[in-house]
Scaffold this active site. Structure first.
Site, PDB file in Angstrom:
ATOM      1  N   ASN A   1       0.840  -1.199   0.000  1.00  0.00           N
ATOM      2  CA  ASN A   1       0.000   0.000   0.000  1.00  0.00           C
ATOM      3  C   ASN A   1       0.876   1.250   0.000  1.00  0.00           C
ATOM      4  O   ASN A   1       2.097   1.155   0.010  1.00  0.00           O
ATOM      5  CB  ASN A   1      -0.969  -0.017   1.193  1.00  0.00           C
ATOM      6  CG  ASN A   1      -0.215  -0.076   2.511  1.00  0.00           C
ATOM      7  OD1 ASN A   1       0.548   0.818   2.842  1.00  0.00           O
ATOM      8  ND2 ASN A   1      -0.407  -1.165   3.258  1.00  0.00           N
TER       9      ASN A   1
ATOM     10  N   ASP B   1      -3.958  -6.436   5.170  1.00  0.00           N
ATOM     11  CA  ASP B   1      -4.906  -7.360   5.818  1.00  0.00           C
ATOM     12  C   ASP B   1      -4.853  -8.745   5.207  1.00  0.00           C
ATOM     13  O   ASP B   1      -5.313  -9.711   5.798  1.00  0.00           O
ATOM     14  CB  ASP B   1      -6.336  -6.816   5.677  1.00  0.00           C
ATOM     15  CG  ASP B   1      -6.513  -5.552   6.498  1.00  0.00           C
ATOM     16  OD1 ASP B   1      -5.899  -5.473   7.572  1.00  0.00           O
ATOM     17  OD2 ASP B   1      -7.234  -4.644   6.049  1.00  0.00           O
TER      18      ASP B   1
ATOM     19  N   LYS C   1       8.655 -17.380 -10.807  1.00  0.00           N
ATOM     20  CA  LYS C   1       7.936 -16.256 -11.411  1.00  0.00           C
ATOM     21  C   LYS C   1       6.726 -16.762 -12.188  1.00  0.00           C
ATOM     22  O   LYS C   1       6.871 -17.650 -13.042  1.00  0.00           O
ATOM     23  CB  LYS C   1       8.900 -15.499 -12.334  1.00  0.00           C
ATOM     24  CG  LYS C   1       8.298 -14.228 -12.868  1.00  0.00           C
ATOM     25  CD  LYS C   1       9.272 -13.516 -13.787  1.00  0.00           C
ATOM     26  CE  LYS C   1       8.554 -12.366 -14.459  1.00  0.00           C
ATOM     27  NZ  LYS C   1       9.096 -12.057 -15.757  1.00  0.00           N
TER      28      LYS C   1
ATOM     29  N   PRO D   1      -2.530 -12.036  10.295  1.00  0.00           N
ATOM     30  CA  PRO D   1      -2.847 -11.799  11.704  1.00  0.00           C
ATOM     31  C   PRO D   1      -3.020 -10.307  11.948  1.00  0.00           C
ATOM     32  O   PRO D   1      -2.407  -9.486  11.256  1.00  0.00           O
ATOM     33  CB  PRO D   1      -1.595 -12.310  12.439  1.00  0.00           C
ATOM     34  CG  PRO D   1      -0.514 -12.292  11.423  1.00  0.00           C
ATOM     35  CD  PRO D   1      -1.173 -12.538  10.087  1.00  0.00           C
ATOM     36  N   ASP D   2      -3.848  -9.947  12.908  1.00  0.00           N
ATOM     37  CA  ASP D   2      -4.005  -8.550  13.295  1.00  0.00           C
ATOM     38  C   ASP D   2      -3.019  -8.282  14.437  1.00  0.00           C
ATOM     39  O   ASP D   2      -3.239  -8.708  15.572  1.00  0.00           O
ATOM     40  CB  ASP D   2      -5.446  -8.286  13.730  1.00  0.00           C
ATOM     41  CG  ASP D   2      -5.690  -6.803  13.915  1.00  0.00           C
ATOM     42  OD1 ASP D   2      -4.877  -6.140  14.603  1.00  0.00           O
ATOM     43  OD2 ASP D   2      -6.679  -6.296  13.354  1.00  0.00           O
ATOM     44  N   ILE D   3      -1.950  -7.607  14.094  1.00  0.00           N
ATOM     45  CA  ILE D   3      -0.851  -7.425  15.065  1.00  0.00           C
ATOM     46  C   ILE D   3      -1.324  -6.650  16.292  1.00  0.00           C
ATOM     47  O   ILE D   3      -1.053  -7.031  17.437  1.00  0.00           O
ATOM     48  CB  ILE D   3       0.340  -6.698  14.395  1.00  0.00           C
ATOM     49  CG1 ILE D   3       0.799  -7.492  13.158  1.00  0.00           C
ATOM     50  CG2 ILE D   3       1.490  -6.504  15.370  1.00  0.00           C
ATOM     51  CD1 ILE D   3       1.737  -6.755  12.238  1.00  0.00           C
TER      52      ILE D   3
ATOM     53  N   LYS E   1     -13.174  -0.275  16.065  1.00  0.00           N
ATOM     54  CA  LYS E   1     -11.815  -0.847  16.108  1.00  0.00           C
ATOM     55  C   LYS E   1     -11.265  -0.847  17.525  1.00  0.00           C
ATOM     56  O   LYS E   1     -10.600  -1.797  17.945  1.00  0.00           O
ATOM     57  CB  LYS E   1     -10.873  -0.082  15.171  1.00  0.00           C
ATOM     58  CG  LYS E   1     -11.055  -0.511  13.738  1.00  0.00           C
ATOM     59  CD  LYS E   1     -10.118   0.162  12.768  1.00  0.00           C
ATOM     60  CE  LYS E   1     -10.566  -0.200  11.356  1.00  0.00           C
ATOM     61  NZ  LYS E   1     -10.001   0.632  10.326  1.00  0.00           N
TER      62      LYS E   1
ATOM     63  N   LYS F   1     -10.358  -4.557  18.739  1.00  0.00           N
ATOM     64  CA  LYS F   1      -8.931  -4.890  18.876  1.00  0.00           C
ATOM     65  C   LYS F   1      -8.476  -4.882  20.326  1.00  0.00           C
ATOM     66  O   LYS F   1      -7.422  -5.423  20.648  1.00  0.00           O
ATOM     67  CB  LYS F   1      -8.086  -3.938  18.039  1.00  0.00           C
ATOM     68  CG  LYS F   1      -8.428  -4.087  16.562  1.00  0.00           C
ATOM     69  CD  LYS F   1      -7.591  -3.222  15.678  1.00  0.00           C
ATOM     70  CE  LYS F   1      -8.076  -3.303  14.252  1.00  0.00           C
ATOM     71  NZ  LYS F   1      -7.049  -3.708  13.314  1.00  0.00           N
TER      72      LYS F   1
END
Ligand code: CTP
Length: 402
Positions: A208, A276, A286, A304-306, A338, A342
């Site tokens: 991103n 995500d 390749k 994983p959601d750190i 969130k 979280k």
């Protein structure tokens, strides 16, 4: 100050040496006693006469000058100083100090002193990033030397990047802090920053636009506040000033491992724009295109959601866990969700809609949320956001957090 502290300033040969006279003046205003010496290269930029005039002390320049040695030898100078500051510390001088050379007055003093030595590097960004320079810095740190800066900015050579010496006013603050004991870095913070990169095959990835600027400014501000900082940098993330531990990672999984293995800590700030998703099946060669009408289907699995993992860590949860909520719409509602989901303590909501220029830009507009607060910060630079957040973190950790 009864007990007047003595600073020996070694002025190296870089264009940033023009700041040294102002630095000396400001140190003297704060009642430090200052002596200055110049390296040979330093003498090309600033004259010994200017340094003598402003310090009020003689300025030896030559290790082999019999008069200087008889009057105030390099060993005496090395002993005299409570603190030695090398500013600007050039790449060349760092290399010398890292290898223990002592073939001129300045390097002999560094080798002979038992006082604390801090380097304030200043150099072109490429010289700063050069592996040789970075290895020298790592080595100097491992010997116990400290660093002030450098910082990002435009340079005399016309380039922009890391390698600018701090401004004299900030340098003085750094010097003062070193006498303001107990200034041990008693609190530890972990900051994640930048994007992550999820490999598709050996040559392709998804990622991103995160620049890591906000994360690096938070790390800088925490470091300035006296935190020991571990900075976990995604690929291409802006890097904070020297002095912190920096762990470079690529993928979300690597970032998670780096974060959990850096625990325990007092604070965790999750500023990274973590991907995500990762590719369900990485191809170790390749991917080749087939005929033109055929598209490509990739399947993804969740990373994983750190932030969540750290917030819910039963054994090692930091006392304060701070996340971000990057939203393009319904900022407040999504940020609150969130915070709950979280399990972190604070969320900094920010609008990353295209028209905001938040992602990659230098400014940010924060909605600060905790379980009891809801505070809209005015639009400000990422540096100011870092400073404001670091203030709050420090207050929290230093008071109720104990
Ligand atoms: N975060 C994380 N690990 C992930 C995803 C996000 O640690 N795999 C952290 C980010 O560093 C940030 C917070 O969670 O502090 C929120 O990230 P954000 O991208 O706003 O939201 P997501 O959790 O990814 O949710 P969504 O994409 O649905 O908005």
């Amino acid at each position: 100050m009864n007990d007047q502290k003595k600073i020996l300033l070694i002025i190296g040969g870089g264009i940033a040496s023009y700041k040294s006279l102002d630095f000396i003046r400001r140190l003297k205003e704060k009642n430090f006693e200052v002596r200055g010496i110049l390296t040979r290269a330093g003498e090309h930029f600033i004259t010994p006469l200017a340094v003598a005039s402003i310090t009020g002390n003689s300025v030896p320049t030559d290790l082999f000058d019999p008069e200087n040695e008889a009057h105030f030898s390099h060993i005496e100078l090395a002993r005299w100083a409570d603190l030695i500051v090398v500013a600007p510390a050039t790449a060349d001088f760092l290399a010398k100090a890292a290898t223990g050379l002592a073939n001129d007055l300045a390097s002999a003093i560094i080798l002979a002193t038992t006082s604390k030595v801090v380097f304030a590097p200043a150099m072109n960004v490429r010289m700063w990033e050069n592996r040789a320079t970075q290895i020298n810095i790592e080595r100097l740190k491992s010997y116990g030397y400290e660093f002030i800066g450098p910082t990002h900015g435009s340079m005399a050579c016309g380039e922009y990047g890391m390698g600018r010496m701090l401004e004299p006013v900030d340098m003085v603050a750094e010097v003062e802090r070193r006498f303001d004991l107990p200034f041990e870095r008693k609190y530890r913070a972990i900051v994640t920053s930048g994007p992550t990169r999820e490999a598709i095959d050996p040559v392709r990835y998804i990622s991103n636009h995160s620049s890591g600027k906000q994360g690096s400014e938070i790390a800088n501000a925490l470091y300035e506040k006296g935190f020991e900082v571990v900075f976990i940098a995604g690929p291409g993330s802006a890097l904070p000033q020297a002095g912190m531990e920096i762990i470079h990672v690529n993928s979300a999984n690597e970032m998670l491992n780096a974060a959990t293995s850096s625990l325990p800590a007092d604070v965790f700030v999750s500023a990274a724009a973590v991907s995500d998703w990762k590719i369900a099946e990485y191809t170790d060669h390749k991917l080749k295109k087939k005929n033109q009408s055929q598209g490509l289907k990739l399947s993804f699995v969740q990373n994983p959601d750190i932030l969540q993992v750290i917030s819910k860590d039963k054994k090692n949860r930091p006392r304060l866990v701070v996340g971000f909520a990057a939203e393009t719409n319904h900022l407040k509602a999504n940020a609150i969700k969130k915070l709950e989901k979280k399990g972190c303590d604070w969320i900094l909501g920010n609008d990353i809609g295209e028209e905001t220029d938040t992602m990659g830009g230098d400014f940010n507009e924060i909605l600060f949320l905790s379980r009891t607060e809801n505070d809209k910060w005015p639009r400000m630079s990422k540096k100011e956001v870092g400073a404001r957040l670091a203030d709050r973190i420090y207050q929290y950790i230093n008071s109720e957090g104990t």
